[in-house]
Design a protein around this motif. Structure first.
Motif, PDB file in Angstrom:
ATOM      1  N   ALA A  36       0.806  -1.221   0.000  1.00  0.00           N
ATOM      2  CA  ALA A  36       0.000   0.000   0.000  1.00  0.00           C
ATOM      3  C   ALA A  36       0.838   1.271   0.000  1.00  0.00           C
ATOM      4  CB  ALA A  36      -0.935  -0.003   1.204  1.00  0.00           C
ATOM      5  N   HIS A  37       2.092   1.185   0.423  1.00  0.00           N
ATOM      6  CA  HIS A  37       2.935   2.373   0.497  1.00  0.00           C
ATOM      7  C   HIS A  37       3.815   2.565  -0.743  1.00  0.00           C
ATOM      8  CE1 HIS A  37       1.946   1.682   4.776  1.00  0.00           C
ATOM      9  NE2 HIS A  37       1.704   2.973   4.682  1.00  0.00           N
ATOM     10  N   ALA A  38       3.628   1.752  -1.754  1.00  0.00           N
ATOM     11  CA  ALA A  38       4.420   1.866  -2.982  1.00  0.00           C
ATOM     12  C   ALA A  38       3.931   3.048  -3.814  1.00  0.00           C
ATOM     13  CB  ALA A  38       4.323   0.572  -3.795  1.00  0.00           C
ATOM     14  N   GLY A  39       4.861   3.768  -4.407  1.00  0.00           N
ATOM     15  CA  GLY A  39       4.510   4.866  -5.297  1.00  0.00           C
ATOM     16  C   GLY A  39       5.574   5.943  -5.298  1.00  0.00           C
ATOM     17  N   THR A  40       5.514   6.810  -6.290  1.00  0.00           N
ATOM     18  CA  THR A  40       6.493   7.883  -6.402  1.00  0.00           C
ATOM     19  C   THR A  40       6.171   9.048  -5.472  1.00  0.00           C
ATOM     20  OG1 THR A  40       5.287   8.842  -8.250  1.00  0.00           O
ATOM     21  CG2 THR A  40       7.081   7.318  -8.787  1.00  0.00           C
ATOM     22  N   THR A  41       4.890   9.178  -5.099  1.00  0.00           N
ATOM     23  CA  THR A  41       4.490  10.218  -4.145  1.00  0.00           C
ATOM     24  C   THR A  41       4.038   9.551  -2.853  1.00  0.00           C
ATOM     25  OG1 THR A  41       2.250  10.240  -5.049  1.00  0.00           O
ATOM     26  CG2 THR A  41       3.807  11.860  -5.936  1.00  0.00           C
ATOM     27  N   VAL A  42       3.973  10.335  -1.772  1.00  0.00           N
ATOM     28  CA  VAL A  42       3.662   9.806  -0.444  1.00  0.00           C
ATOM     29  C   VAL A  42       2.381   8.969  -0.454  1.00  0.00           C
ATOM     30  CG1 VAL A  42       4.869  11.580   0.859  1.00  0.00           C
ATOM     31  CG2 VAL A  42       2.470  11.903   0.281  1.00  0.00           C
ATOM     32  N   LYS A  43       2.387   7.918   0.353  1.00  0.00           N
ATOM     33  CA  LYS A  43       1.226   7.040   0.489  1.00  0.00           C
ATOM     34  C   LYS A  43       0.774   6.917   1.939  1.00  0.00           C
ATOM     35  CE  LYS A  43       1.297   6.305  -3.842  1.00  0.00           C
ATOM     36  NZ  LYS A  43       0.570   7.275  -4.616  1.00  0.00           N
ATOM     37  N   HIS A  44       1.611   7.358   2.894  1.00  0.00           N
ATOM     38  CA  HIS A  44       1.198   7.335   4.291  1.00  0.00           C
ATOM     39  C   HIS A  44       0.057   8.340   4.439  1.00  0.00           C
ATOM     40  CE1 HIS A  44       5.009   5.280   4.589  1.00  0.00           C
ATOM     41  NE2 HIS A  44       4.618   4.837   5.778  1.00  0.00           N
ATOM     42  N   ARG A  45      -1.066   7.883   4.950  1.00  0.00           N
ATOM     43  CA  ARG A  45      -2.289   8.683   4.944  1.00  0.00           C
ATOM     44  C   ARG A  45      -2.131  10.070   5.556  1.00  0.00           C
ATOM     45  NH1 ARG A  45      -6.780   4.359   6.706  1.00  0.00           N
ATOM     46  NH2 ARG A  45      -5.195   2.772   6.722  1.00  0.00           N
ATOM     47  N   SER A  46      -1.416  10.174   6.679  1.00  0.00           N
ATOM     48  CA  SER A  46      -1.263  11.487   7.319  1.00  0.00           C
ATOM     49  C   SER A  46      -0.488  12.444   6.416  1.00  0.00           C
ATOM     50  CB  SER A  46      -0.559  11.355   8.668  1.00  0.00           C
ATOM     51  OG  SER A  46       0.741  10.833   8.489  1.00  0.00           O
ATOM     52  N   ARG A  47       0.461  11.927   5.673  1.00  0.00           N
ATOM     53  CA  ARG A  47       1.263  12.769   4.778  1.00  0.00           C
ATOM     54  C   ARG A  47       0.477  13.125   3.510  1.00  0.00           C
ATOM     55  NH1 ARG A  47       6.700  12.633   6.561  1.00  0.00           N
ATOM     56  NH2 ARG A  47       6.818  11.271   8.378  1.00  0.00           N
ATOM     57  N   VAL A  48      -0.332  12.195   3.033  1.00  0.00           N
ATOM     58  CA  VAL A  48      -1.182  12.467   1.867  1.00  0.00           C
ATOM     59  C   VAL A  48      -2.156  13.589   2.200  1.00  0.00           C
ATOM     60  CG1 VAL A  48      -3.023  11.508   0.413  1.00  0.00           C
ATOM     61  CG2 VAL A  48      -0.953  10.171   0.845  1.00  0.00           C
ATOM     62  N   ALA A  49      -2.699  13.577   3.436  1.00  0.00           N
ATOM     63  CA  ALA A  49      -3.651  14.608   3.849  1.00  0.00           C
ATOM     64  C   ALA A  49      -3.015  15.995   3.825  1.00  0.00           C
ATOM     65  CB  ALA A  49      -4.194  14.293   5.235  1.00  0.00           C
ATOM     66  N   LYS A  50      -1.723  16.087   4.151  1.00  0.00           N
ATOM     67  CA  LYS A  50      -1.027  17.378   4.164  1.00  0.00           C
ATOM     68  C   LYS A  50      -0.641  17.838   2.765  1.00  0.00           C
ATOM     69  CE  LYS A  50       0.840  16.850   8.780  1.00  0.00           C
ATOM     70  NZ  LYS A  50       1.994  16.582   9.602  1.00  0.00           N
ATOM     71  N   ASP A  51      -0.096  16.924   1.959  1.00  0.00           N
ATOM     72  CA  ASP A  51       0.346  17.272   0.608  1.00  0.00           C
ATOM     73  C   ASP A  51       0.582  15.995  -0.196  1.00  0.00           C
ATOM     74  OD1 ASP A  51       1.491  18.144  -1.749  1.00  0.00           O
ATOM     75  OD2 ASP A  51       3.209  19.120  -0.808  1.00  0.00           O
ATOM     76  N   PRO A  52      -0.392  15.580  -0.994  1.00  0.00           N
ATOM     77  CA  PRO A  52      -0.253  14.318  -1.739  1.00  0.00           C
ATOM     78  C   PRO A  52       0.786  14.346  -2.850  1.00  0.00           C
ATOM     79  CG  PRO A  52      -2.255  15.450  -2.385  1.00  0.00           C
ATOM     80  CD  PRO A  52      -1.663  16.240  -1.244  1.00  0.00           C
ATOM     81  N   THR A  53       1.376  15.517  -3.126  1.00  0.00           N
ATOM     82  CA  THR A  53       2.367  15.604  -4.200  1.00  0.00           C
ATOM     83  C   THR A  53       3.798  15.440  -3.692  1.00  0.00           C
ATOM     84  OG1 THR A  53       2.613  18.011  -4.032  1.00  0.00           O
ATOM     85  CG2 THR A  53       0.849  17.169  -5.485  1.00  0.00           C
ATOM     86  N   GLN A  54       3.979  15.284  -2.363  1.00  0.00           N
ATOM     87  CA  GLN A  54       5.326  15.110  -1.811  1.00  0.00           C
ATOM     88  C   GLN A  54       5.975  13.857  -2.387  1.00  0.00           C
ATOM     89  OE1 GLN A  54       5.698  15.466   2.624  1.00  0.00           O
ATOM     90  NE2 GLN A  54       3.459  15.471   2.457  1.00  0.00           N
ATOM     91  N   PRO A  55       7.275  13.886  -2.648  1.00  0.00           N
ATOM     92  CA  PRO A  55       7.936  12.658  -3.094  1.00  0.00           C
ATOM     93  C   PRO A  55       7.909  11.613  -1.978  1.00  0.00           C
ATOM     94  CG  PRO A  55       9.542  14.395  -2.695  1.00  0.00           C
ATOM     95  CD  PRO A  55       8.191  15.016  -2.535  1.00  0.00           C
ATOM     96  N   ASN A  56       7.817  10.367  -2.368  1.00  0.00           N
ATOM     97  CA  ASN A  56       7.758   9.260  -1.408  1.00  0.00           C
ATOM     98  C   ASN A  56       9.174   8.865  -1.002  1.00  0.00           C
ATOM     99  OD1 ASN A  56       7.090   7.113   0.169  1.00  0.00           O
ATOM    100  ND2 ASN A  56       6.125   5.907  -1.456  1.00  0.00           N
ATOM    101  N   LEU A  57       9.630   9.391   0.124  1.00  0.00           N
ATOM    102  CA  LEU A  57      10.943   9.049   0.665  1.00  0.00           C
ATOM    103  C   LEU A  57      10.849   7.862   1.611  1.00  0.00           C
ATOM    104  CD1 LEU A  57      12.266  12.653   1.467  1.00  0.00           C
ATOM    105  CD2 LEU A  57      12.619  11.270  -0.607  1.00  0.00           C
ATOM    106  N   ARG A  58       9.647   7.252   1.690  1.00  0.00           N
ATOM    107  CA  ARG A  58       9.360   6.173   2.629  1.00  0.00           C
ATOM    108  C   ARG A  58       8.868   4.928   1.877  1.00  0.00           C
ATOM    109  NH1 ARG A  58       8.168   8.549   7.887  1.00  0.00           N
ATOM    110  NH2 ARG A  58       6.587   6.957   8.219  1.00  0.00           N
ATOM    111  N   GLN A  59       9.497   4.623   0.754  1.00  0.00           N
ATOM    112  CA  GLN A  59       9.070   3.480  -0.058  1.00  0.00           C
ATOM    113  C   GLN A  59       9.325   2.148   0.632  1.00  0.00           C
ATOM    114  OE1 GLN A  59      11.138   4.001  -3.790  1.00  0.00           O
ATOM    115  NE2 GLN A  59       9.825   5.703  -4.408  1.00  0.00           N
ATOM    116  N   VAL A  60      10.461   2.027   1.307  1.00  0.00           N
ATOM    117  CA  VAL A  60      10.823   0.771   1.975  1.00  0.00           C
ATOM    118  C   VAL A  60      11.270   1.096   3.401  1.00  0.00           C
ATOM    119  CG1 VAL A  60      12.289  -1.292   1.930  1.00  0.00           C
ATOM    120  CG2 VAL A  60      11.557  -0.240  -0.229  1.00  0.00           C
ATOM    121  N   HIS A  61      10.587   0.469   4.366  1.00  0.00           N
ATOM    122  CA  HIS A  61      10.903   0.657   5.789  1.00  0.00           C
ATOM    123  C   HIS A  61      11.721  -0.534   6.257  1.00  0.00           C
ATOM    124  CE1 HIS A  61       9.187   0.592  10.150  1.00  0.00           C
ATOM    125  NE2 HIS A  61      10.389   1.114  10.128  1.00  0.00           N
ATOM    126  N   LEU A  62      12.839  -0.245   6.917  1.00  0.00           N
ATOM    127  CA  LEU A  62      13.724  -1.297   7.435  1.00  0.00           C
ATOM    128  C   LEU A  62      13.855  -1.153   8.947  1.00  0.00           C
ATOM    129  CD1 LEU A  62      15.314   0.088   4.678  1.00  0.00           C
ATOM    130  CD2 LEU A  62      16.281  -2.179   4.863  1.00  0.00           C
TER     131      LEU A  62
END
Length: 180
Positions: A36-62
């Protein structure tokens, strides 16, 4: 600094914990295939609510399995994937990598570390008090997250438990990780 993959996990929906898998596939510039968090722009719901155009720097969590070990000693039984991570590692000091460090998994997959993962209140759903245990102190006594790192996919490929991890540090001056 080399290590290994303990577990891999993904969830196709916005669940906090991610079920373990036999393998996951990383897609360059996107993240974990089917997650669900895959994509070029943010997918974390709280971040999408603020700005859905932000780049997704959280593609893979380790998350480092050593954190699970430390938590177990304090009475918190946390399994790989339960804290929302895609990849559980062992033998790599994730929290002290610099921004831009690359982790090579097996033969093909590469992620680039973008920053620290901020602990989420959903950790309290695993066991009360867990969120507080995932916040430490830095050298200056300031609070710092212990809940793993976030990354982007530089080269796609499959990752499975037992795969080796090779760390490649960026050239030049290193920048400490901050929350992303």
């Amino acid at each position: 600094m080399n290590g290994s993959v303990v577990a891999v996990s993904l969830s196709g929906t916005h669940t906090f914990s991610k079920p373990n898998q036999n393998h996951i596939r990383l897609i360059e510039g996107i993240g974990v295939e089917g997650d669900a968090h895959a994509g070029t722009t943010v997918k974390h719901r709280s971040r999408v609510a603020k700005d859905p155009t932000q780049p997704n720097l959280r593609q893979v969590h380790l998350v480092h399995a050593e954190l699970h070990d430390d938590l177990a000693e304090k009475g918190y039984d946390v399994a790989p994937g339960q804290m929302g991570e895609h990849v559980t590692t062992r033998g790599v000091d994730l929290l002290h990598l610099p921004t831009g460090a690359q982790l090579h998994f097996g033969d093909d997959a590469i992620v680039e570390v973008t920053g620290l993962r901020n602990p989420c209140r959903q950790l309290e759903g695993i066991k009360e008090g867990l969120m507080a245990e995932t916040i430490g102190k830095d050298d200056d006594g300031e609070p710092t997250p212990l809940s793993g790192v976030m990354s982007i996919v530089i080269a796609g490929g499959d990752i499975k438990p037992g795969d080796s991890i090779r760390v490649e540090l960026p050239q030049g001056e290193h920048t400490s990780l901050v929350k992303v």
